[in-house]
Write a protein that holds these residues in place. Structure first.
Motif, PDB file in Angstrom:
ATOM      1  N   THR A 171       0.824  -1.214   0.000  1.00  0.00           N
ATOM      2  CA  THR A 171       0.000   0.000   0.000  1.00  0.00           C
ATOM      3  C   THR A 171       0.857   1.263   0.000  1.00  0.00           C
ATOM      4  O   THR A 171       0.354   2.357   0.228  1.00  0.00           O
ATOM      5  N   GLY A 172       2.126   1.102  -0.297  1.00  0.00           N
ATOM      6  CA  GLY A 172       3.049   2.233  -0.182  1.00  0.00           C
ATOM      7  C   GLY A 172       2.869   3.315  -1.224  1.00  0.00           C
ATOM      8  O   GLY A 172       3.342   4.435  -1.035  1.00  0.00           O
ATOM      9  N   ASN A 173       2.193   3.012  -2.351  1.00  0.00           N
ATOM     10  CA  ASN A 173       2.075   3.991  -3.430  1.00  0.00           C
ATOM     11  C   ASN A 173       0.638   4.340  -3.770  1.00  0.00           C
ATOM     12  O   ASN A 173       0.363   4.796  -4.880  1.00  0.00           O
ATOM     13  N   VAL A 174      -0.270   4.123  -2.832  1.00  0.00           N
ATOM     14  CA  VAL A 174      -1.677   4.446  -3.082  1.00  0.00           C
ATOM     15  C   VAL A 174      -2.194   5.324  -1.950  1.00  0.00           C
ATOM     16  O   VAL A 174      -1.619   5.391  -0.860  1.00  0.00           O
ATOM     17  N   ASP A 175      -3.312   6.015  -2.208  1.00  0.00           N
ATOM     18  CA  ASP A 175      -3.890   6.886  -1.192  1.00  0.00           C
ATOM     19  C   ASP A 175      -4.574   6.038  -0.119  1.00  0.00           C
ATOM     20  O   ASP A 175      -4.806   4.837  -0.313  1.00  0.00           O
ATOM     21  N   PRO A 176      -4.896   6.646   1.035  1.00  0.00           N
ATOM     22  CA  PRO A 176      -5.460   5.865   2.148  1.00  0.00           C
ATOM     23  C   PRO A 176      -6.721   5.093   1.798  1.00  0.00           C
ATOM     24  O   PRO A 176      -6.914   3.966   2.265  1.00  0.00           O
ATOM     25  N   ASP A 177      -7.605   5.677   0.974  1.00  0.00           N
ATOM     26  CA  ASP A 177      -8.843   4.978   0.608  1.00  0.00           C
ATOM     27  C   ASP A 177      -8.536   3.721  -0.205  1.00  0.00           C
ATOM     28  O   ASP A 177      -9.107   2.651   0.037  1.00  0.00           O
TER      29      ASP A 177
END
Length: 237
Positions: A171-177
């Motif tokens: 999840t290091g390159n995506v927004d929180p949602d």
């Protein structure tokens, strides 16, 4: 004898890349079928190196690794691809094939496994829609953002419903949602029986999967604040 539900077992495993000190030392643990594990630790603790051992890209310097009841150290190299097909991997650097579209990158594991084309289109389209890329199926990696490439990499890793999914900072390159949505995808796979191992430095993620078990690396050695290294197999439903 292999314990019921055992996916992998490490016994006194150590890893060094040269004559320098070991980057991983004295790793002894068992991962069980149907469990969700977080692997945490500071940068440089050895998380990526441990994942490489788990998906059989690296051989240890010492110790024993058993995967799916098979000694992965002494087995003939010709049998390694058979084991690896049961392992889904989300790499930190994505490793997408640059000349293939998003669709064809995700379809690649199914084609390598010998699935017929008529059985590929539906599942690949469904998983790309689930990760929010239904309108990017024909895009090549160079035209995708970092977050979009990450989602293609995750879709490719899970398309074959592997026995174990190993994800390095997924999840290091995506927004929180989107990070939460991807985490829910991992949970869904886990509920279907896939063992999930997520390496992350994001401590907020650990609280978002209530039944997860935490393995913490510190300078190449493991601790288990939630008892992950001793956890028994989940009872059959």
């Amino acid at each position: 004898m292999k314990a019921d539900g055992e996916i992998t077992h490490f016994d006194n495993v150590g890893l060094r890349y040269s004559t320098d000190r070991e980057v991983l030392s004295d790793l002894s643990f068992t991962l069980y079928s149907g469990r969700f594990y977080f692997l945490t630790g500071a940068s440089g603790a050895g998380k990526t190196s441990l994942l490489k051992l788990l998906y059989l890209a690296q051989r240890p310097s010492r110790g024993m690794i058993r995967m799916f009841g098979t000694d992965a150290i002494t087995m003939p190299r010709s049998r390694l691809p058979q084991l690896r097909r049961r392992i889904g991997v989300v790499f930190q650097d994505f490793r997408l094939v640059p000349h293939l579209s998003a669709f064809d990158n995700v379809a690649l594991p199914l084609r390598v496994a010998g699935h017929q084309e008529r059985d590929i289109a539906g599942p690949v389209s469904d998983i790309l829609e689930w990760v929010g890329l239904a309108d990017r199926v024909d895009a090549r990696p160079a035209t995708l953002s970092g977050g979009e490439q990450q989602r293609v990499a995750i879709a490719r890793a899970v398309i074959g419903q592997p026995a174990i999914l190993v994800a390095d900072e997924p999840t290091g390159n995506v927004d929180p949602d989107m990070a939460l949505k991807l985490l829910r995808l991992f949970e869904m796979l886990n509920r279907q029986g896939t063992t999930v191992v997520v390496a992350t430095h994001d401590l907020d993620l650990l609280r978002k999967v209530p039944d997860s078990l935490i393995m913490r690396l510190d300078k190449g050695r493991l601790s288990d604040p939630t008892g992950a290294l001793r956890y028994p197999p989940r009872a059959p439903a």
